[in-house]
Design a protein around this motif. Sequence first.
Motif, PDB file in Angstrom:
ATOM      1  N   LEU A  86       1.029  -5.900  -6.992  1.00 14.35           N
ATOM      2  CA  LEU A  86       0.699  -7.253  -6.572  1.00 14.35           C
ATOM      3  C   LEU A  86       1.082  -8.280  -7.626  1.00 14.35           C
ATOM      4  O   LEU A  86       1.350  -9.446  -7.293  1.00 14.35           O
ATOM      5  CB  LEU A  86      -0.809  -7.345  -6.258  1.00 14.35           C
ATOM      6  N   ASP A  87       1.115  -7.868  -8.883  1.00 18.28           N
ATOM      7  CA  ASP A  87       1.526  -8.756  -9.968  1.00 18.28           C
ATOM      8  C   ASP A  87       3.026  -8.748 -10.190  1.00 18.28           C
ATOM      9  O   ASP A  87       3.517  -9.333 -11.163  1.00 18.28           O
ATOM     10  CB  ASP A  87       0.809  -8.366 -11.271  1.00 18.28           C
ATOM     11  N   GLY A  88       3.756  -8.042  -9.326  1.00 14.28           N
ATOM     12  CA  GLY A  88       5.211  -8.007  -9.428  1.00 14.28           C
ATOM     13  C   GLY A  88       5.746  -6.958 -10.364  1.00 14.28           C
ATOM     14  O   GLY A  88       6.937  -6.960 -10.700  1.00 14.28           O
ATOM     15  N   GLY A  89       4.885  -6.030 -10.782  1.00 16.03           N
ATOM     16  CA  GLY A  89       5.313  -4.969 -11.687  1.00 16.03           C
ATOM     17  C   GLY A  89       5.684  -3.693 -10.944  1.00 16.03           C
ATOM     18  O   GLY A  89       5.913  -3.712  -9.730  1.00 16.03           O
ATOM     19  N   GLN A  90       5.770  -2.609 -11.690  1.00 13.96           N
ATOM     20  CA  GLN A  90       6.106  -1.307 -11.142  1.00 13.96           C
ATOM     21  C   GLN A  90       4.843  -0.493 -10.914  1.00 13.96           C
ATOM     22  O   GLN A  90       3.898  -0.560 -11.694  1.00 13.96           O
ATOM     23  CB  GLN A  90       7.049  -0.553 -12.106  1.00 13.96           C
ATOM     24  N   ALA A  91       4.837   0.286  -9.837  1.00 16.29           N
ATOM     25  CA  ALA A  91       3.684   1.147  -9.545  1.00 16.29           C
ATOM     26  C   ALA A  91       3.544   2.206 -10.591  1.00 16.29           C
ATOM     27  O   ALA A  91       2.450   2.600 -10.926  1.00 16.29           O
ATOM     28  CB  ALA A  91       3.842   1.767  -8.165  1.00 16.29           C
ATOM     29  N   LEU A  98       0.836  -1.205   0.000  1.00 16.41           N
ATOM     30  CA  LEU A  98       0.000   0.000   0.000  1.00 16.41           C
ATOM     31  C   LEU A  98       0.869   1.253   0.000  1.00 16.41           C
ATOM     32  O   LEU A  98       0.620   2.200  -0.758  1.00 16.41           O
ATOM     33  CB  LEU A  98      -0.928  -0.014   1.212  1.00 16.41           C
ATOM     34  N   VAL A  99       1.887   1.262   0.827  1.00 15.59           N
ATOM     35  CA  VAL A  99       2.784   2.427   0.883  1.00 15.59           C
ATOM     36  C   VAL A  99       3.464   2.629  -0.465  1.00 15.59           C
ATOM     37  O   VAL A  99       3.562   3.752  -0.976  1.00 15.59           O
ATOM     38  CB  VAL A  99       3.822   2.251   2.010  1.00 15.59           C
ATOM     39  N   ALA A 100       3.929   1.543  -1.084  1.00 13.44           N
ATOM     40  CA  ALA A 100       4.592   1.643  -2.389  1.00 13.44           C
ATOM     41  C   ALA A 100       3.630   2.148  -3.464  1.00 13.44           C
ATOM     42  O   ALA A 100       4.051   2.815  -4.418  1.00 13.44           O
ATOM     43  CB  ALA A 100       5.152   0.276  -2.784  1.00 13.44           C
ATOM     44  N   ALA A 101       2.337   1.864  -3.300  1.00 15.09           N
ATOM     45  CA  ALA A 101       1.327   2.314  -4.264  1.00 15.09           C
ATOM     46  C   ALA A 101       0.812   3.717  -3.931  1.00 15.09           C
ATOM     47  O   ALA A 101      -0.127   4.198  -4.572  1.00 15.09           O
ATOM     48  CB  ALA A 101       0.160   1.340  -4.294  1.00 15.09           C
ATOM     49  N   GLU A 102       1.440   4.334  -2.927  1.00 17.65           N
ATOM     50  CA  GLU A 102       1.059   5.695  -2.485  1.00 17.65           C
ATOM     51  C   GLU A 102      -0.368   5.735  -1.944  1.00 17.65           C
ATOM     52  O   GLU A 102      -1.126   6.678  -2.165  1.00 17.65           O
ATOM     53  CB  GLU A 102       1.226   6.710  -3.624  1.00 17.65           C
ATOM     54  N   ILE A 103      -0.725   4.654  -1.227  1.00 17.40           N
ATOM     55  CA  ILE A 103      -2.022   4.568  -0.565  1.00 17.40           C
ATOM     56  C   ILE A 103      -1.779   4.454   0.938  1.00 17.40           C
ATOM     57  O   ILE A 103      -1.009   3.596   1.389  1.00 17.40           O
ATOM     58  CB  ILE A 103      -2.803   3.322  -1.042  1.00 17.40           C
ATOM     59  N   GLY A 114      -8.969   6.304  -5.305  1.00 16.97           N
ATOM     60  CA  GLY A 114      -9.343   6.497  -6.700  1.00 16.97           C
ATOM     61  C   GLY A 114      -8.882   5.348  -7.585  1.00 16.97           C
ATOM     62  O   GLY A 114      -8.065   4.498  -7.196  1.00 16.97           O
ATOM     63  N   LEU A 115      -9.392   5.339  -8.802  1.00 17.98           N
ATOM     64  CA  LEU A 115      -9.117   4.269  -9.755  1.00 17.98           C
ATOM     65  C   LEU A 115      -7.622   4.110 -10.038  1.00 17.98           C
ATOM     66  O   LEU A 115      -7.096   2.992 -10.068  1.00 17.98           O
ATOM     67  CB  LEU A 115      -9.875   4.559 -11.050  1.00 17.98           C
ATOM     68  N   GLU A 116      -6.921   5.205 -10.263  1.00 18.90           N
ATOM     69  CA  GLU A 116      -5.498   5.113 -10.611  1.00 18.90           C
ATOM     70  C   GLU A 116      -4.700   4.433  -9.507  1.00 18.90           C
ATOM     71  O   GLU A 116      -3.817   3.609  -9.772  1.00 18.90           O
ATOM     72  CB  GLU A 116      -4.934   6.502 -10.898  1.00 18.90           C
ATOM     73  N   ALA A 117      -5.016   4.748  -8.245  1.00 22.99           N
ATOM     74  CA  ALA A 117      -4.300   4.140  -7.128  1.00 22.99           C
ATOM     75  C   ALA A 117      -4.599   2.646  -7.024  1.00 22.99           C
ATOM     76  O   ALA A 117      -3.704   1.839  -6.738  1.00 22.99           O
ATOM     77  CB  ALA A 117      -4.665   4.844  -5.828  1.00 22.99           C
ATOM     78  N   TRP A 118      -5.853   2.253  -7.247  1.00 21.59           N
ATOM     79  CA  TRP A 118      -6.176   0.830  -7.248  1.00 21.59           C
ATOM     80  C   TRP A 118      -5.380   0.099  -8.332  1.00 21.59           C
ATOM     81  O   TRP A 118      -4.899  -1.027  -8.115  1.00 21.59           O
ATOM     82  CB  TRP A 118      -7.670   0.618  -7.490  1.00 21.59           C
ATOM     83  N   CYS A 119      -5.231   0.718  -9.488  1.00 18.89           N
ATOM     84  CA  CYS A 119      -4.464   0.093 -10.577  1.00 18.89           C
ATOM     85  C   CYS A 119      -2.983   0.001 -10.227  1.00 18.89           C
ATOM     86  O   CYS A 119      -2.323  -0.996 -10.569  1.00 18.89           O
ATOM     87  CB  CYS A 119      -4.670   0.882 -11.873  1.00 18.89           C
ATOM     88  N   ARG A 120      -2.438   1.012  -9.552  1.00 23.21           N
ATOM     89  CA  ARG A 120      -1.037   0.937  -9.102  1.00 23.21           C
ATOM     90  C   ARG A 120      -0.845  -0.250  -8.176  1.00 23.21           C
ATOM     91  O   ARG A 120       0.131  -1.012  -8.290  1.00 23.21           O
ATOM     92  CB  ARG A 120      -0.634   2.231  -8.380  1.00 23.21           C
ATOM     93  N   LEU A 121      -1.779  -0.415  -7.243  1.00 31.39           N
ATOM     94  CA  LEU A 121      -1.677  -1.522  -6.298  1.00 31.39           C
ATOM     95  C   LEU A 121      -1.775  -2.862  -7.020  1.00 31.39           C
ATOM     96  O   LEU A 121      -1.016  -3.800  -6.721  1.00 31.39           O
ATOM     97  CB  LEU A 121      -2.777  -1.395  -5.244  1.00 31.39           C
TER      98      LEU A 121
END
Length: 280
Positions: A275-280, A249-254, A264-271
């Motif tokens: 979780l899939d091992g990619g970049q935020a 969550l912290v890495a996703a800026e949440i 918001g939608l953009e933050a959910w997508c970052r998370l």
Amino acid sequence: MIDALPPLRDVIRTHDLRAKKSFGQNFLLDLNLTARIARAAGDLSGADVLEVGPGPGGLTRGLLAEGARRVLAIEKDPRCMAALAEIATAYPDRLVVIEGDALDVDALAHLTPPIKVVSNLPYNVGTELLIRWMTPKQWPPFWDSLTLMFQREVAERIVAHPGSKAYGRLALMVQWRADARIVLSLPPEAFTPAPKVSSAVVHITSLRTPRFPANAATLERVVAAGFNQRRKMLRAALRGVHPQIEAMLVAAEIAPTARAEEIGLEAWCRLARLLDGGQA
């Protein structure tokens, strides 16, 4: 041609089409209103249209009168077939009627793109159909736009923004891949029989690609976990999603102490990407 057809109240009386609760039926008999719904779908002249639950055919007549190239009407109630056949006779080669469940019919077998979906959806299957149309195996979907009647409460959930009580999984699912807006509101007395709630028409236009990159299954999984326990802070609500969810969550800026409806939608997508091992 539409003026040559009998009034809808006469059609209902002739064919004994009293609305049945088991079919989720609430008939819209004002042809001025059905024409407004048809026009809310935009230019129909170059498109095929899918209509689910046409009933006695009020909206069907509006779609054809507004110039739809072809209409596929899927109706589960066998009592409506004769009334719809009368409309098909008035509009030769432009109306195809299938008796069956829209959840089981392959619409693409009967329609040619571009395709618009325009329906006064039966209340008992409206949300399920919307979710199916928003979550195909491949994107973009078979449809260009959806113009759909829902209970007002459901319509508000579709267009909701973060921070509101209506905001949740449905808003995120739709707004990730489409633009959505309420284009028409209708009171209960516009229908026969009058439902206990107000209704609204939502116009949804598909995007070629989602607004933000994310795996659909991962995004749905994490959003579902968050909103299934929407009163809890996300670090608790998402505990079962990942063993290091607070760090994610912290890495996703949440903020880990935030709740699902605040994100918001953009933050959910970052998370989802993290979780899939990619970049935020």
